[in-house]
Design an enzyme around this catalytic site. Structure first.
Site, mmCIF file in Angstrom:
data_model
loop_
_atom_site.group_PDB
_atom_site.id
_atom_site.type_symbol
_atom_site.label_atom_id
_atom_site.label_comp_id
_atom_site.label_asym_id
_atom_site.label_seq_id
_atom_site.Cartn_x
_atom_site.Cartn_y
_atom_site.Cartn_z
ATOM 1 N N SER A 140 0.856 -1.189 0.000
ATOM 2 C CA SER A 140 0.000 0.000 0.000
ATOM 3 C C SER A 140 0.887 1.232 0.000
ATOM 4 O O SER A 140 2.034 1.192 0.462
ATOM 5 C CB SER A 140 -0.893 0.014 1.253
ATOM 6 O OG SER A 140 -1.571 1.254 1.394
ATOM 7 N N TYR A 153 -1.616 -1.765 10.879
ATOM 8 C CA TYR A 153 -1.858 -1.948 9.445
ATOM 9 C C TYR A 153 -0.743 -1.322 8.612
ATOM 10 O O TYR A 153 -0.164 -1.969 7.737
ATOM 11 C CB TYR A 153 -3.205 -1.340 9.066
ATOM 12 C CG TYR A 153 -3.453 -1.327 7.575
ATOM 13 C CD1 TYR A 153 -3.851 -2.485 6.912
ATOM 14 C CD2 TYR A 153 -3.274 -0.170 6.820
ATOM 15 C CE1 TYR A 153 -4.067 -2.487 5.543
ATOM 16 C CE2 TYR A 153 -3.492 -0.165 5.454
ATOM 17 C CZ TYR A 153 -3.879 -1.320 4.817
ATOM 18 O OH TYR A 153 -4.082 -1.316 3.464
ATOM 19 N N LYS A 157 2.071 -3.128 6.114
ATOM 20 C CA LYS A 157 2.292 -2.827 4.700
ATOM 21 C C LYS A 157 3.745 -2.445 4.431
ATOM 22 O O LYS A 157 4.293 -2.732 3.355
ATOM 23 C CB LYS A 157 1.336 -1.725 4.252
ATOM 24 C CG LYS A 157 -0.125 -2.173 4.249
ATOM 25 C CD LYS A 157 -0.332 -3.369 3.341
ATOM 26 C CE LYS A 157 -1.753 -3.861 3.328
ATOM 27 N NZ LYS A 157 -1.961 -5.001 2.423
#
Length: 290
Positions: A140, A153, A157
């Site tokens: 991401s 999160y 990534k």
């Protein structure tokens, strides 16, 4: 399965970017093994079959070790060489770190990181043995920015981006390439499942997952290393996130990811796992957001 056609694996393939990646493989003449932990997977598999692909649908929870093994065994059972794999399954949980359930944060690590490493270790040896293969890992744009209110999160990534880039270097000269796909905010179920609709990220403009997948597939087939995907705005945002100092990017991310209706209090000490604040549990997000 038609042994004359190449075979690809796509995880998180029931909706969103994962489904659109599977669709790209199908329209370009691949057969598929697709995996997700949702009932919607069978519907997605039916749609892919109508595009001419033979499809094996594996409903498994890749956050579990046995779920990854179940998928690997399904691939092995085809008795066909695997040409490509798109490791796309992931999950997020929004909110202040101390206000979220530890079990939700652990699931991010299990699904986003552990399952990707596990599955790559299972699938890559056969590709290396035949001297041909393409591996896509969905990271991401968030990999480049420490993310307040999505601290685990964004860190996951960043791990996936580092993992993909290092693995690509290790496999240089083997005929197997590794591509890291870095989308921006994309119009999928990610925001609802992560409980972050009530943020500027959740309320803002989002890219078409079909566009992200098409760009990712093209980069994968060309053997590119890292690709920012989505609209021009998102891709420019990705380059900016990569080069600007965290002193600028972290406060900007905090403003966009902070819940607009205030911050939930921390989970009280001694709260049992699974009993965290209402509405923050991710349900197995098959696509990617910010």
């Amino acid at each position: 399965m038609n042994v004359a056609k190449p075979l690809a694996v796509v995880t998180g393939a029931s909706t969103g970017i994962g489904y659109e990646l599977a669709r790209q493989f199908a329209v370009h003449g691949f057969d598929l093994v697709v995996c997700a932990d949702e009932r919607r997977l069978e519907t997605a598999a039916g749609e892919l079959r109508r595009l001419g692909a033979e499809v094996v649908a594996v409903r498994a929870d890749l956050a579990l070790y046995d779920g990854v093994e179940q998928l690997h065994q399904a691939v092995a059972a085809t008795r066909r060489p695997l040409v490509a794999a798109a490791l796309n399954a992931g999950v997020s949980t929004g909110g202040a770190f101390l206000a979220t359930d530890l079990a939700d944060q652990a699931r991010i690590l299990d699904l986003n990181i552990a399952s990707t490493v596990h599955l790559a270790h299972r699938l890559l040896p056969a590709m290396v043995d035949v001297g041909e293969g393409r591996l896509l890992i969905t990271s991401s744009i968030a990999a480049h920015v420490p993310g307040p209110y999505q601290v685990v999160y964004n860190a996951s990534k960043a791990f996936l981006l580092s993992f993909a880039e290092a693995l690509r270097d290790e496999l240089r000269g083997t005929g197997v390439t590794v591509t890291a796909l870095l989308p921006g905010a994309t119009d999928t179920a990610f925001f609802r499942r992560a409980g972050i609709q009530d943020t500027l990220l959740g309320l803002g403009d989002k890219d078409d997952p079909a566009l992200v997948a098409a760009q990712g597939f093209a980069a994968l087939m060309r053997g590119r290393g890292t690709v920012f995907a989505g609209s021009l705005r998102s891709r420019l945002g990705g380059y900016a996130a990569r080069v600007l100092p965290h002193a600028l990017t972290v406060p900007a991310y905090r403003r966009r990811s902070r819940p607009l209706r205030g911050i939930r209090p921390p989970v009280p000490h001694g709260t049992p796992l699974g009993a965290g604040p209402e509405g923050v549990r991710g349900a197995g997000e098959p696509t990617h957001g910010p």
